[in-house]
Motif scaffolding. Structure first.
Motif, short mmCIF file in Angstrom:
data_model
loop_
_atom_site.label_atom_id
_atom_site.label_comp_id
_atom_site.label_asym_id
_atom_site.label_seq_id
_atom_site.Cartn_x
_atom_site.Cartn_y
_atom_site.Cartn_z
N VAL A 1 0.25 4.78 -2.05
CA VAL A 1 -0.91 5.29 -1.34
C VAL A 1 -1.50 6.48 -1.99
O VAL A 1 -2.81 6.84 -2.04
N THR B 1 -7.80 11.97 3.48
CA THR B 1 -8.05 11.93 1.91
C THR B 1 -8.67 13.02 1.42
O THR B 1 -8.54 13.30 0.23
N ILE C 1 0.83 -1.21 -0.01
CA ILE C 1 -0.11 0.06 0.17
C ILE C 1 0.90 1.30 -0.15
O ILE C 1 0.57 2.19 -0.69
N LEU C 2 1.86 1.34 0.71
CA LEU C 2 2.84 2.51 1.08
C LEU C 2 3.28 3.10 -0.10
O LEU C 2 3.27 4.32 -0.41
N LEU D 1 1.99 4.55 8.07
CA LEU D 1 1.49 5.74 7.60
C LEU D 1 1.42 6.81 8.41
O LEU D 1 0.50 7.99 8.17
N TRP E 1 -8.88 8.90 8.71
CA TRP E 1 -8.24 8.64 7.39
C TRP E 1 -9.33 9.70 6.53
O TRP E 1 -8.64 10.06 5.50
N VAL F 1 -5.94 -0.50 7.79
CA VAL F 1 -5.47 0.81 7.47
C VAL F 1 -5.22 1.44 8.83
O VAL F 1 -4.20 2.19 9.24
N ILE G 1 -8.94 2.64 2.58
CA ILE G 1 -8.48 2.12 1.17
C ILE G 1 -8.75 1.00 0.79
O ILE G 1 -8.99 -0.24 1.56
#
Length: 672
Positions: A392, A662, A388-389, A620, A658, A612, A406
């Motif tokens: 992202v 976003t 993911i990282l 993250l 999160w 996540v 995610i």
């Protein structure tokens, strides 16, 4: 219309030539610019930018159509395969030659070829008279049946594409052609004689279609990114869309988070008259609510459900390329995988797995057992933070709007693409259609016990965020409001503290206003909850995320449970066939028991997710803090409330924090 078609006005075109002995099917991206009220302009440049931005949806072919004062002109792009043909809709001149030409209509198309690269499947496609032109994204699974009916009426076909079937069906039946289609689709048809455009979207809303009206131009596309790339639209925040997005993870359609960009709603068509600028929109299909069929014996109901699902899977296996399935360990996707393998032996099934430190998401053992029982070709991907990282920011950008997690479809779609599979079956649907979520069982408790001290039994654990939920639930008087409270990521009361200058928007009633404006009647609470789940959670949220994530990797996702025959049957089933003695999706359990392991039937529902929350606390963490600090400087939100939301975030209660991360990424990538 039929006489006009049979006239065959163009010399050198074989009106009734023999079709190729292949099945040409494709997933695509479509774009268009329509000048209204006599306007015209240099549309080729904006159209090319829009279409180029959708290359991931169709890397195999591209095509362009411009209508100028001198008539129709067709053009090729860099990805248009060379073909030695004089077919009326196949281009040989590059789109760059059209850049200085004035035009009043422009269509663009990107093609993902599922079976064949034959020139006969090229789009934009027209009939032999060149009066009707189509750009189309999707699959009409029953196109063979519709084609036979059209042939009996005198139509002759040059290809085996479902594109041509849709075009001729519209020529014959107009908007009523939509009633004959079983599939997922979004398309636009231009009638050059009447100078009208007909746009339509499938019953569920699986294939997307966005539009905006800017300075006399109507723009449409399969993704909002394409409209932004046109240069004819300047991105602005739709504050009402953002307000609702923070509750639902997506702006409830037709609104979006972009000012003046809208989605054509599921099961709707739109008709545009170029000369007058008149735009008409109409719904062509409704869910059957207000009654149940209590006369169906349980065994017969189970047989009917199994037959409907099996037929749906059979339709969705139609392809001359390899088809795979997403498969967790639960009953929904596993049943689909087992039925698909029964119809087509050796099908590949794909499962995401996690290590023991994040086992709350892992269903690998159940998936392996089902793969062994059904002799499935099982492909497993162990997922870690690095998967993911490294991607992202791109994952967030791909969602087009802020989102509270995610989406795992991105990760598993990348896995599928690595195996060169272009078609995948998805098990989405039974939770919404057959009462699979916890709020279906908790509704009766809420309805009968409204006192604050007893409402805590509705909560999934913890009280940090849920004290606000308790207050909201106590004030709920309608099922739609109850649905909003248990679904919302941020409640209205929380958003009024979060926004620095909150507007007078209200998410609590928006779903009723958008999806039930006529105050439809329902047979019972389960049916009403299922209605909002279908209209909002499936049609607004799930299929949108799936389309963006699978098509990003040039993969076509198909949804057997969302065949409209399966949907209509589910809405007719009595409530005791959905929940019985605490067993949810009861009737599907009876069907699934024939295909999957007992362990899967009794396993705790986990859902399809990614850890996540854990990553936010470790890998993250810097990414989150940097984005939240930038968000605090914008003046949109109250900085102290942002800090409070982040402070409360944990491994399983991370969604609000999160979501704000976003929002900042979305503002940077799209608005700034």
């Amino acid at each position: 219309m039929q006489q006009f078609y049979q006239a065959g006005y163009n010399e050198g075109i074989t009106v009734c030539g023999p079709p190729l002995n292949i099945s040409i099917k494709s997933m695509c991206g479509i774009t268009g610019i329509i000048a209204l009220s006599g306007k015209q302009g240099n549309l080729a440049g904006p159209l090319k930018k829009m279409t180029d931005s959708l290359r991931h949806r169709g890397p195999d072919d591209e095509g362009f159509l411009l209508f100028t004062p001198q008539g129709a002109k067709i053009y090729a792009g860099e990805d248009t395969p060379a073909a030695d043909t004089d077919m009326i809709y196949y281009p040989h001149e590059p789109i760059t030659n059209a850049l200085p030409l004035p035009a009043y209509l422009a269509f663009g198309h990107r093609r993902l070829s599922i079976v064949d690269l034959s020139y006969r499947g090229h789009q934009p496609m027209c009939d032999s008279s060149a009066r009707y032109w189509i750009v189309y994204n999707g699959e009409v699974y029953n196109h063979h049946e519709v084609k036979e009916e059209l042939k009996s009426l005198g139509f002759c076909f040059r290809s085996t594409t479902d594109t041509e079937v849709i075009l001729y069906a519209y020529m014959q039946w107009g908007a009523q052609c939509l009633q004959r289609f079983n599939g997922m689709f979004a398309f636009a048809i231009y009638d050059a004689h009447d100078q009208t455009v007909f746009l339509a979207r499938d019953r569920v809303g699986i294939k997307p279609l966005y539009y905006t009206l800017q300075n006399g131009y109507f723009l449409f596309a399969s993704e909002m990114k394409a409209i932004l790339q046109s240069g004819l639209y300047s991105a602005e925040v739709n504050h009402e869309g953002l307000w609702h997005n923070l509750s639902f993870g997506i702006a409830p359609r037709p609104m979006t988070c972009f000012k003046n960009i809208y989605a054509l709603e599921q099961a709707h068509w739109m008709h545009i008259t170029l000369q007058t600028g008149d735009i008409k929109k109409l719904r062509y299909w409704q869910l059957p609510t207000g009654h149940h069929d209590f006369n169906i014996p349980e065994r017969q109901a189970a047989e009917m459900l199994e037959a409907a699902i099996t037929q749906s899977v059979k339709y969705r296996l139609i392809a001359d390329v390899e088809v795979g399935t997403f498969m967790s360990g639960g009953i929904d996707s596993t049943t689909i995988s087992a039925i698909a393998n029964k119809l087509h032996q050796g099908i590949k099934v794909f499962t995401l797995a996690f290590d023991k430190s994040i086992s709350e998401y892992d269903e690998l053992e159940e998936a392996r057992e089902n793969a062994r029982i059904n002799h499935l070709n099982h492909v497993v991907k162990m997922v870690g933070a690095k998967d993911i990282l490294d991607d992202v920011e791109h994952i967030i950008l791909n969602q087009e709007e802020p989102y509270h997690s995610i989406h795992p479809d991105y990760v598993i779609s990348r896995l599928v693409a690595g195996h060169r599979i272009k078609v995948i079956l998805n098990g989405l649907g039974p939770d919404e259609l057959l009462a699979g979520y916890r709020y279906y069982t908790r509704f009766n408790v809420w309805k009968t016990v409204r006192r604050m001290k007893l409402l805590s039994i509705l909560l999934p654990g913890g009280v940090s965020h849920y004290l606000d939920i308790l207050k909201e639930l106590a004030d709920c008087s309608r099922i739609a409001e109850y649905y909003y409270v248990l679904f919302a990521n941020f409640l209205d009361t929380q958003k009024r503290k979060l926004f620095a200058a909150p507007d007078a928007f209200e998410s609590k009633t928006i779903l009723s206003r958008l999806y039930n404006p006529e105050n439809k009647q329902f047979s019972d609470a389960l049916q009403e909850l299922s209605y909002f789940d279908f209209m909002h959670f499936i049609g607004n949220h799930h299929v949108s995320r799936s389309d963006l994530n699978t098509m990003h990797f040039s993969i076509e996702a198909r949804f057997p449970y969302l065949d409209h025959h399966v949907v209509e049957l589910a809405f007719k089933l009595p409530p005791e066939y959905k929940i019985r003695n605490g067993v949810q999706k009861y009737l599907l359990q009876q069907v699934a028991g024939k295909y999957i392991s007992p362990r899967s039937l009794t396993m705790r529902k986990r859902g399809f997710g990614l850890p996540v929350g854990r990553w936010m606390q470790h890998e993250l963490q810097d990414f989150c803090l940097n984005n939240l600090n930038n968000l605090k400087k914008r003046g949109i939100f109250n900085p102290t409330r942002i800090d409070a939301v982040y402070k409360k975030a944990g491994p399983t209660d991370y969604y609000r924090a999160w979501h704000l991360v976003t929002v900042e990424q979305w503002l940077q990538k799209f608005i700034d």
